[in-house]
Each structure stands twice: as C-alpha cells, then as structure tokens.
Scaffold this active site. Sequence first.
Site, short mmCIF file in Angstrom:
data_model
loop_
_atom_site.label_atom_id
_atom_site.label_comp_id
_atom_site.label_asym_id
_atom_site.label_seq_id
_atom_site.Cartn_x
_atom_site.Cartn_y
_atom_site.Cartn_z
N ASP A 65 9.52 0.58 12.77
CA ASP A 65 8.58 1.38 11.98
C ASP A 65 8.13 2.52 12.88
OD1 ASP A 65 6.30 2.49 10.82
OD2 ASP A 65 5.67 0.60 9.91
N LYS A 87 1.50 9.08 6.04
CA LYS A 87 0.79 9.43 7.27
C LYS A 87 1.25 10.80 7.79
CE LYS A 87 -0.76 5.35 6.42
NZ LYS A 87 -0.29 4.11 7.02
N TYR A 127 1.38 -3.20 11.73
CA TYR A 127 0.46 -2.67 10.72
C TYR A 127 -0.02 -3.85 9.87
CZ TYR A 127 -0.98 -0.25 6.48
OH TYR A 127 -1.68 0.19 5.38
N ARG A 165 15.05 7.40 -11.30
CA ARG A 165 14.98 6.22 -10.42
C ARG A 165 16.26 6.06 -9.59
NH1 ARG A 165 16.16 1.21 -12.04
NH2 ARG A 165 15.57 1.58 -14.20
C1 LIG Z 1 0.26 2.94 6.62
C2 LIG Z 1 1.32 2.24 7.32
C3 LIG Z 1 2.25 1.45 6.62
C4 LIG Z 1 2.16 1.24 5.12
O1 LIG Z 1 2.36 2.43 4.44
P1 LIG Z 1 1.80 2.72 2.95
O2 LIG Z 1 2.33 4.09 2.67
O3 LIG Z 1 0.32 2.63 2.99
O4 LIG Z 1 2.40 1.69 2.06
C5 LIG Z 1 3.26 0.84 7.35
N1 LIG Z 1 3.35 0.97 8.69
C6 LIG Z 1 2.47 1.71 9.39
C7 LIG Z 1 2.63 1.82 10.87
C8 LIG Z 1 1.43 2.36 8.74
O5 LIG Z 1 0.56 3.08 9.45
#
Ligand SMILES: *Cc1c(COP(=O)(O)O)cnc(C)c1O
Length: 427
Positions: free
Chosen positions: A215, A240, A140, A82
């Site tokens: 993001d 993603k 998101y 961790r």
């Molecule tokens: C999917 C996504 C998230 C969240 O990510 P997780 O891995 O599902 O927790 C945050 N921001 C964007 C732009 C996303 O596409």
Amino acid sequence: MAFLSHLTRMDADTSGLQLLNTVKHTTMNKKYATICARELFEDNQNHSHQLPIFQTSSFEPGSMERAVDLFSGKEKGYVYTRYGNPTIDAVQNKLALLEGLGSSEDCFCILTSSGMSAISTLIQAVLEPGKAILIHPSLYGGTLEYMLHILPGSGHEVIQVDFNDSDGLKKVLAERSHEIGMIYFETPTNPGLEIIDISAVCKLAKKAGIPAAVDNTFCTSFLQQPLSLGADYVVYSTTKFINGHGNSTGGAILGKKGDPNEKPIWKNMKLLGTCIGPFEAWLINQGLKTLPLRMEKHCNNALKIARYLEAKNTLVNRVNYPGLKDNPGHRTAGRQMNLPGSMLSFELDADLKKCLEFCDALHFSKAPTLGDTDTLLLHPASSSHINVDPEIRLKSGITDGLIRLSVGIEDAEDLISDLESAFAAIS
Ligand SMILES: *Cc1c(COP(=O)(O)O)cnc(C)c1O
C-alpha cells in the site's frame, strides 16, 4: 541522485533530504512532472484540450451486429462504464505510466471506488482459496479491520509478523510458505512511520514464490515505486495525496503488464462492482497535474516541522519522521524513498487531557483523512484506534500523547507559529 534535479537545491540546506536523495531514477528526471501536467488523452473528434468527463453509464453500439462484436470481445470498444470508460481509461493510463517510470516494465492500473475496494478487490483476485495472508501488523485501520474481521470468514488465516524482524520473517516463510498466498504491507507505517525495507521483504517473498503487495498511499509513485523494488502489486487510496484536494474517494491497483493476475483483478473489479465513477476519475486527473509540486512542498514542510518538534525535547518525547537523521528507518528510507514524505507523528510528554487540549489549541483540521492541501491532525488513541485494546495500542506505540500530522502545503512559518502557540497554551 534524486529524480528531480531541482530537489538537489534543497540538499544544500536540508541534510535530512540529502540522504534521502540517493535513489537513481535518472531516466525519470524530466518525465514525471511532464506526464502529470499534460493530457495523454487524445480527442480526435472535438480536440478538447483537457480530459472530458464521459458522464455516461453506457455506450450505444450503433447496430446489433456491432453489439454482438463488442459483447463477444471480437471488437474492442466501450460498452458499459463498469467495464470501461474513456475518462477512467485515460487516468488509469496516466497512473500506470507514472508507476512504471522507475522500471523497465510497463504497468497496468485499475481504478476502484475507494482505497478499501482496491485492497479487497486485489486480495480477492490474488489470494487463492484456503491460503493465508502474511502481514506486517501496522496497517491502515480499515485494512487491519478487513484483514482481521472479513478475511477469516472466507477461510483465510491472517499471519502477523514484524517485517523488520528479518529472522522472524524468514522463519515464518521457511516453515509456512506453502500455506501463504500473499504478503501485504505498508511503508512508512501508520501512525508510527516505521520504514520497511521493500527490496529485502520482496526478495524473501520471491524466493518463497509468494506475491507481495504494498500500500503506497503515503508516498505516491513520486516518492516511492515498490514495483521497481520487487513488489508484485501496489495499491492506493487515491482519496489521499493522489487526488490531494480531499474532494473524491477512490483507489487504484497497479502491477506489471503481463502479470497473470491482471485479468482476474479486472474481472473482480467488474463483477464485485468496485469500479470508480468517471467524475471521481476526472478529479484524480485534476489532482495528478500538481502532484510533484504538492509532494515537494508537503515534504519540505514536514521536514521543517519534524526538526522544530525534535528541538522541543522538553515537551516532546519523540518525533517519528524518516527524514530525521536518528530515525531508525532513515537509511532504508534513503534507499527507497525520493523524499521523506508528508506524514509524521510525535509523542507529547503529556497525559490524555493535556494532549487533547494541545490538539484543540492548534488550528489544524481534525478531519479524519490525510494528504489534503491543509495540515491535518489525528489523535489515534481517541479516534482511529479508539476501539483497539489499549494493550495492543501501546505495543504499537500508540500512547495517549501520540499525535499524527499530515503536513499540508501552507507556509511552514504559519504551521510552526501555530504549534508554538499550542505549546504555550499547555505549559
Ligand atoms: C485511507 C487509506 C486507505 C483506505 O482508503 P479509502 O479511500 O478511505 O477507502 C488505505 N490505506 C491507507 C494507507 C490509507 O491512508
């Protein structure tokens, strides 16, 4: 010029990419793909060629004396996964190196268990008690829900402003900068694919003395590098495009080395327990090896589909894709993105029933994610935004006819012929 010289080949026949290839990352020309393809990790003991998975929760100190040194911080070494793990470290180093290629400064990277935990860990570390967070409301779904339903409970007001309304943004910053502890946005936005000018927003943030976080999930550092455009922090859902194969959940927080919040962010990760596992980190590493190849194909396919849909103007009201010339964000995208991305959305000229029929006629996966190798379809009004008040939904352009695609790396001709059959099925 684009940072990959072979992308210029595409300029000749695809004008949509031409404008977007104006970013000057000359030093990156051959570095990005090289870093992705190779292992940075050195295994001095067994000389393994590929990154090994240290699938262990703890590390044996050897002696009580060394245990004391490790725990007191006198000696650097692994103690507990961790806190740190060689597999996780190797992947963090690679992501940090890639993110830093566009700027002169070195970056740090902290991997987390998901994109959401990257976002919440960052915010908890950076946003001071009682301070508000300023957001562009197209976020998101999970992020917006976190902002609106979790943050206020910890005493943080969430201020929403359209970041493309420069006067409105300036006004809020002029009047309330002392109350605001963080600025947060995504570009391109989801699912409208609006472009926000990263440099312009970050310049205003800097002037007001407020840290800005972006993001960058839709782009990855291969397409866009917010830190080099003035942002203080970047977050990813590595679930993603970075992993790219839809087989692990993870997140990442990046910033510039020496940032006063680097340690607090790590400490939050460690103590909130939002750490990633070694296997998930290893899967990210696997995905990173082909990231440049994949992103290029994703973008190339997306542009082809966007143009195909644009030409279907009797059945499609609008196509949202920054690579299209008459997209309102096209110029800004050209300045800050190396390629226009894999994500696009379009509005079918149809009612809800017909739109759902169209979706069913397509062979695209309806899995609620993005950034996988295959093309993924999302109908926001009946899925991600089903619980959003219809009036707010419409205000953000989420009509019953809106469809979002995460364009995959299949043969574009197959994707287009699939779309062609679906149009035939509903007309
Ligand atoms: C999917 C996504 C998230 C969240 O990510 P997780 O891995 O599902 O927790 C945050 N921001 C964007 C732009 C996303 O596409």
